[in-house]
Design a protein around this motif. Structure first.
Motif: not given
Ligand SMILES: [Zn+2]
Length: 349
Positions: A266-294
């Motif tokens: 019950k603590e989790l939504p069924a779909d995590f992108c179906a509603q606004p995030p319930q947090t005021d955290a700031r996200f910095v997303l990083t990735a390797g351009a050559k990532n072959l996992c994701f």
């Protein structure tokens, strides 16, 4: 092993914490001689590895960089850690039970009411679930590497998730890159033969099993030229059991295009992108351009989604010459990626 190249006089304390369902996890608190001038930062590892993965045998690890910069450093061994008993975890279980309890323990131990987080791969997806479900309100700054809310994998990995995982689940509940060194069952022996027949990129059996298990590439989780020989040897001991329950959830998330919950908490939504995030955290997303996992487009998609929620607040940073884990354990990561991570935590990036 890391002490040979990294003889820093740290004091370490392993602090157990009990997850919400009673599963025993722990935090490694690493202290240098320097008194922290900044608050606590938790580092959250990925699937089938452990907190130690942030401490490869390189001159300066991310732990060194954070301590040198004045942070109070905590490494979380959540239920996917190979230092804990093997268990059939899902991202849901970690999101509901592990990360909120870890953050609560850090707040209790430090007296700080705010914690920053550096999260990687499945430590990242599961921690993102906690964050956007509002379960870790004490975390206001999150640096997330490789994948967050939108897992995108190479086409061959998608086939593996949809075809090979259901087949494998008929004969085993776990995969284990240690099978490259020791194959105790017929299934392990068969996987070993398959990896030997298809992977010729190096002579490290665990390195090749990791590529087979987690991605599409030779290797999949790092560029060989980005890691030193000691790290290539060291990683043999850093990968072990990973349950198929995780891959089954990831297969569903990849098909959906974003994270979904599978356990019905019950603590989790069924779909995590179906509603606004319930947090005021700031996200910095990083990735390797050559990532072959994701693929790096995973992070681009989540960044676009976050931008829609709160414009010009979050950041995305792609490292052009990096893959997946070399972002943390690369021989030149201290020069190439750590300044971005530190800047993100400080709020200057
Ligand atoms: Zn290798």
């Amino acid at each position: 092993m890391s002490s040979a190249v990294n003889p820093r006089p740290y004091v370490e304390e392993t602090i157990p914490f009990t997850a919400g369902d009673g599963f025993e996890c722990n935090l490694i608190h690493v202290k240098s001689e320097k008194t922290p001038t900044r608050g606590p930062v938790v580092l959250v590892h990925g699937a089938g590895v452990r907190a130690n993965l942030f401490r490869a045998p390189v001159k300066t690890t991310i732990v060194d960089a954070l301590l040198d910069h004045g942070y109070d450093v905590w490494l979380e061994n959540w239920r996917a850690s190979i230092d804990l008993p093997p268990n059939e975890w899902t991202l849901d279980k970690a999101a509901v039970y592990d990360h909120p309890a870890a953050i609560k323990k850090i707040v209790e131990k430090t007296g700080f009411d705010e914690v920053k987080a550096v999260i990687h791969c499945q430590g990242s997806t599961s921690f993102m679930m906690s964050a956007v479900a509002g379960l870790v309100p004490q975390v206001k700054t999150i640096v997330a590497n490789a994948v967050t809310l939108h897992p995108v994998v190479p086409r061959f990995s998608e086939t593996k998730l949809n075809v090979a995982v259901p087949l494998m689940s008929l004969v085993t509940d776990y995969l284990n890159p240690q099978w490259g060194l020791h194959a105790p069952t017929l299934t392990a022996k068969a996987v070993n033969l398959l990896v030997k027949a298809t992977h010729h990129e190096c002579k490290n059996a665990v390195c090749k099993q990791v590529s087979f298990t987690y991605g599409t590439g030779f290797p999949a989780l790092w560029l060989h030229e980005n890691i030193n020989n000691d790290t290539h040897e060291w990683l043999k001991q850093e990968f072990a059991s990973v349950p198929l329950t995780f891959f089954k959830q990831m297969a569903r998330c990849v098909r959906k295009g974003n994270l979904i919950s599978v356990d019905g908490y019950k603590e989790l939504p069924a779909d995590f992108c179906a509603q606004p995030p319930q947090t005021d955290a700031r996200f910095v997303l990083t990735a390797g351009a050559k990532n072959l996992c994701f693929l790096p487009s995973s992070q681009v998609k989540t960044f676009d989604w976050l931008e829609q929620q709160h414009k010009d607040f979050h950041k995305l940073h792609i490292f052009p010459t990096y893959g997946h884990l070399d972002v943390f354990m690369g021989k030149n990561a201290a020069r190439d990626t750590f300044p971005v991570i530190l800047g993100a935590l400080d709020g200057t990036i």
